[in-house]
Design a protein around this motif. Structure first.
Motif, PDB file in Angstrom:
ATOM      1  N   VAL A  96       0.842  -1.207   0.000  1.00 56.86           N
ATOM      2  CA  VAL A  96       0.000   0.000   0.000  1.00 56.86           C
ATOM      3  C   VAL A  96       0.871   1.249   0.000  1.00 56.86           C
ATOM      4  N   MET A  97       1.916   1.246   0.799  1.00 53.82           N
ATOM      5  CA  MET A  97       2.813   2.404   0.851  1.00 53.82           C
ATOM      6  C   MET A  97       3.532   2.617  -0.476  1.00 53.82           C
ATOM      7  N   ARG A  98       3.994   1.525  -1.104  1.00 52.54           N
ATOM      8  CA  ARG A  98       4.679   1.661  -2.398  1.00 52.54           C
ATOM      9  C   ARG A  98       3.729   2.213  -3.459  1.00 52.54           C
ATOM     10  N   ALA A  99       2.513   1.694  -3.502  1.00 50.63           N
ATOM     11  CA  ALA A  99       1.548   2.160  -4.506  1.00 50.63           C
ATOM     12  C   ALA A  99       1.208   3.630  -4.283  1.00 50.63           C
ATOM     13  N   ALA A 100       1.083   4.018  -3.017  1.00 54.25           N
ATOM     14  CA  ALA A 100       0.795   5.423  -2.713  1.00 54.25           C
ATOM     15  C   ALA A 100       1.939   6.311  -3.152  1.00 54.25           C
ATOM     16  N   ASN A 101       3.181   5.872  -2.942  1.00 60.30           N
ATOM     17  CA  ASN A 101       4.327   6.688  -3.354  1.00 60.30           C
ATOM     18  C   ASN A 101       4.433   6.780  -4.868  1.00 60.30           C
ATOM     19  N   ASP A 102       4.078   5.712  -5.566  1.00 62.06           N
ATOM     20  CA  ASP A 102       4.055   5.785  -7.034  1.00 62.06           C
ATOM     21  C   ASP A 102       3.048   6.837  -7.494  1.00 62.06           C
ATOM     22  N   ARG A 103       1.862   6.850  -6.876  1.00 59.61           N
ATOM     23  CA  ARG A 103       0.854   7.858  -7.235  1.00 59.61           C
ATOM     24  C   ARG A 103       1.333   9.256  -6.858  1.00 59.61           C
ATOM     25  N   PHE A 104       2.003   9.360  -5.715  1.00 56.85           N
ATOM     26  CA  PHE A 104       2.539  10.646  -5.270  1.00 56.85           C
ATOM     27  C   PHE A 104       3.535  11.200  -6.288  1.00 56.85           C
ATOM     28  N   ALA A 105       4.492  10.365  -6.683  1.00 55.43           N
ATOM     29  CA  ALA A 105       5.520  10.814  -7.625  1.00 55.43           C
ATOM     30  C   ALA A 105       4.907  11.218  -8.957  1.00 55.43           C
ATOM     31  N   ALA A 106       3.948  10.432  -9.436  1.00 52.87           N
ATOM     32  CA  ALA A 106       3.293  10.756 -10.712  1.00 52.87           C
ATOM     33  C   ALA A 106       2.524  12.063 -10.612  1.00 52.87           C
ATOM     34  N   ALA A 107       1.870  12.280  -9.480  1.00 52.74           N
ATOM     35  CA  ALA A 107       1.090  13.510  -9.300  1.00 52.74           C
ATOM     36  C   ALA A 107       2.000  14.728  -9.233  1.00 52.74           C
ATOM     37  N   VAL A 108       3.133  14.605  -8.556  1.00 53.68           N
ATOM     38  CA  VAL A 108       4.077  15.721  -8.491  1.00 53.68           C
ATOM     39  C   VAL A 108       4.580  16.065  -9.889  1.00 53.68           C
ATOM     40  N   ARG A 109       4.923  15.034 -10.667  1.00 48.55           N
ATOM     41  CA  ARG A 109       5.382  15.285 -12.037  1.00 48.55           C
ATOM     42  C   ARG A 109       4.315  15.972 -12.872  1.00 48.55           C
ATOM     43  N   ALA A 110       3.052  15.620 -12.627  1.00 49.45           N
ATOM     44  CA  ALA A 110       1.943  16.187 -13.401  1.00 49.45           C
ATOM     45  C   ALA A 110       1.478  17.535 -12.859  1.00 49.45           C
ATOM     46  N   GLY A 111       2.019  17.947 -11.720  1.00 50.31           N
ATOM     47  CA  GLY A 111       1.580  19.200 -11.123  1.00 50.31           C
ATOM     48  C   GLY A 111       0.209  19.129 -10.498  1.00 50.31           C
ATOM     49  N   ASP A 112      -0.225  17.935 -10.108  1.00 50.66           N
ATOM     50  CA  ASP A 112      -1.564  17.720  -9.537  1.00 50.66           C
ATOM     51  C   ASP A 112      -1.445  17.702  -8.019  1.00 50.66           C
ATOM     52  N   VAL A 113      -1.627  18.870  -7.395  1.00 49.28           N
ATOM     53  CA  VAL A 113      -1.418  18.980  -5.956  1.00 49.28           C
ATOM     54  C   VAL A 113      -2.437  18.167  -5.172  1.00 49.28           C
ATOM     55  N   ASP A 114      -3.689  18.137  -5.631  1.00 50.78           N
ATOM     56  CA  ASP A 114      -4.709  17.365  -4.914  1.00 50.78           C
ATOM     57  C   ASP A 114      -4.332  15.893  -4.859  1.00 50.78           C
ATOM     58  N   ALA A 115      -3.952  15.334  -5.994  1.00 51.24           N
ATOM     59  CA  ALA A 115      -3.595  13.921  -6.045  1.00 51.24           C
ATOM     60  C   ALA A 115      -2.320  13.651  -5.256  1.00 51.24           C
ATOM     61  N   ALA A 116      -1.363  14.569  -5.300  1.00 48.95           N
ATOM     62  CA  ALA A 116      -0.106  14.377  -4.573  1.00 48.95           C
ATOM     63  C   ALA A 116      -0.344  14.328  -3.069  1.00 48.95           C
ATOM     64  N   LEU A 117      -1.113  15.265  -2.562  1.00 45.67           N
ATOM     65  CA  LEU A 117      -1.335  15.297  -1.118  1.00 45.67           C
ATOM     66  C   LEU A 117      -2.238  14.151  -0.674  1.00 45.67           C
ATOM     67  N   ARG A 118      -3.156  13.755  -1.534  1.00 45.53           N
ATOM     68  CA  ARG A 118      -4.006  12.600  -1.208  1.00 45.53           C
ATOM     69  C   ARG A 118      -3.156  11.337  -1.101  1.00 45.53           C
ATOM     70  N   ALA A 119      -2.235  11.149  -2.037  1.00 45.69           N
ATOM     71  CA  ALA A 119      -1.354   9.981  -1.999  1.00 45.69           C
ATOM     72  C   ALA A 119      -0.410  10.049  -0.797  1.00 45.69           C
ATOM     73  N   ASP A 120       0.058  11.243  -0.491  1.00 43.77           N
ATOM     74  CA  ASP A 120       0.931  11.432   0.667  1.00 43.77           C
ATOM     75  C   ASP A 120       0.203  11.008   1.946  1.00 43.77           C
ATOM     76  N   ASP A 121      -1.057  11.428   2.070  1.00 43.81           N
ATOM     77  CA  ASP A 121      -1.855  11.024   3.231  1.00 43.81           C
ATOM     78  C   ASP A 121      -2.003   9.507   3.296  1.00 43.81           C
ATOM     79  N   GLU A 122      -2.267   8.890   2.155  1.00 42.63           N
ATOM     80  CA  GLU A 122      -2.464   7.440   2.135  1.00 42.63           C
ATOM     81  C   GLU A 122      -1.203   6.711   2.594  1.00 42.63           C
ATOM     82  N   LEU A 123      -0.043   7.184   2.159  1.00 42.02           N
ATOM     83  CA  LEU A 123       1.210   6.541   2.547  1.00 42.02           C
ATOM     84  C   LEU A 123       1.425   6.648   4.056  1.00 42.02           C
ATOM     85  N   HIS A 124       1.321   7.866   4.588  1.00 42.31           N
ATOM     86  CA  HIS A 124       1.625   8.075   6.000  1.00 42.31           C
ATOM     87  C   HIS A 124       0.527   7.553   6.922  1.00 42.31           C
TER      88      HIS A 124
END
Length: 215
Positions: free
Chosen positions: A111-139
């Motif tokens: 779950v943590m790895r998948a969340a970090n993959d989504r986080f990294a992709a969202a940061v690259r795409a400039g999608d702050v909502d998705a990045a912070l959502r994935a960050d929350d899921e990981l932590h």
């Protein structure tokens, strides 16, 4: 993102609180904006009572400030408040990480790895909502696995203060937390390295204190 839509008539106090909190964090309701219970109740499809209760909780959380018989308004983003919140939230994340690492299962690491993959992709795409959502899921994984409900409640209460500054920095062309730091955390967790995981967790939250210092 549009947090202020009609709210299902279940757990109205909590749903009103979450909707208004999320709108403040997302910047839909800007710092300094005056909020009125009647107006927000209409937008949320609620009576005024649960909105008033939400206002009271948000004042306690530091997202609203109120002067009786005068106004209720969104607080400014204050670096000192963010530093204080990051210190508390970071210390609690270190605590739950220390408890959780020996209890983590392979599925939790996945779950943590998948969340970090989504986080990294969202940061690259400039999608702050998705990045912070994935960050929350990981932590949230070590928070959940630790079983410490007091820590979970306190983290949930004070993280929105930090998120407001993270969102603003992201919008100014900065980035959210490092996917590389997340990867180091995940590897330490997967190896059962409790002390290493706690050290990386401390590094992650120190970056947020540095973000506040730069404000």
């Amino acid at each position: 993102m549009n947090a202020l839509g009609p709210v299902p008539r279940t757990l109205l106090r909590d749903r009103a609180y979450e909707a208004i909190r999320d709108a403040i964090v997302a910047g839909e309701i800007e710092p300094g904006a005056v909020v009125r219970d009647a107006e927000l109740a209409e937008r949320l499809g609620l009576s005024r009572a649960p909105v008033r209760e939400a206002f009271s909780r948000l004042v306690d959380d530091g997202l609203l400030e109120s002067k009786p018989q005068s106004y209720t308004r969104v607080t400014p983003v204050v670096a000192a408040d963010v530093r204080d919140a990051a210190a508390v939230v970071g210390a609690l994340h270190e605590l739950v990480t220390r408890v959780a690492v020996p209890l983590l299962r392979d599925t939790d690491i996945d779950v943590m790895r998948a969340a970090n993959d989504r986080f990294a992709a969202a940061v690259r795409a400039g999608d702050v909502d998705a990045a912070l959502r994935a960050d929350d899921e990981l932590h949230d994984v070590p928070v959940r696995v630790s079983g410490n409900r007091a820590a979970a409640a306190t983290v949930a209460r004070y993280t929105p203060l930090i998120r407001r500054l993270e969102r603003r920095r992201f919008g100014e062309g900065g980035s959210c937390r490092s996917a590389g730091l997340h990867e180091r955390l995940i590897e330490a967790c997967a190896a059962g390295d409790t002390d290493g995981a706690v050290r990386v967790t401390a590094d992650i939250w120190h970056t947020l204190a540095d973000l506040a210092d730069a404000d």
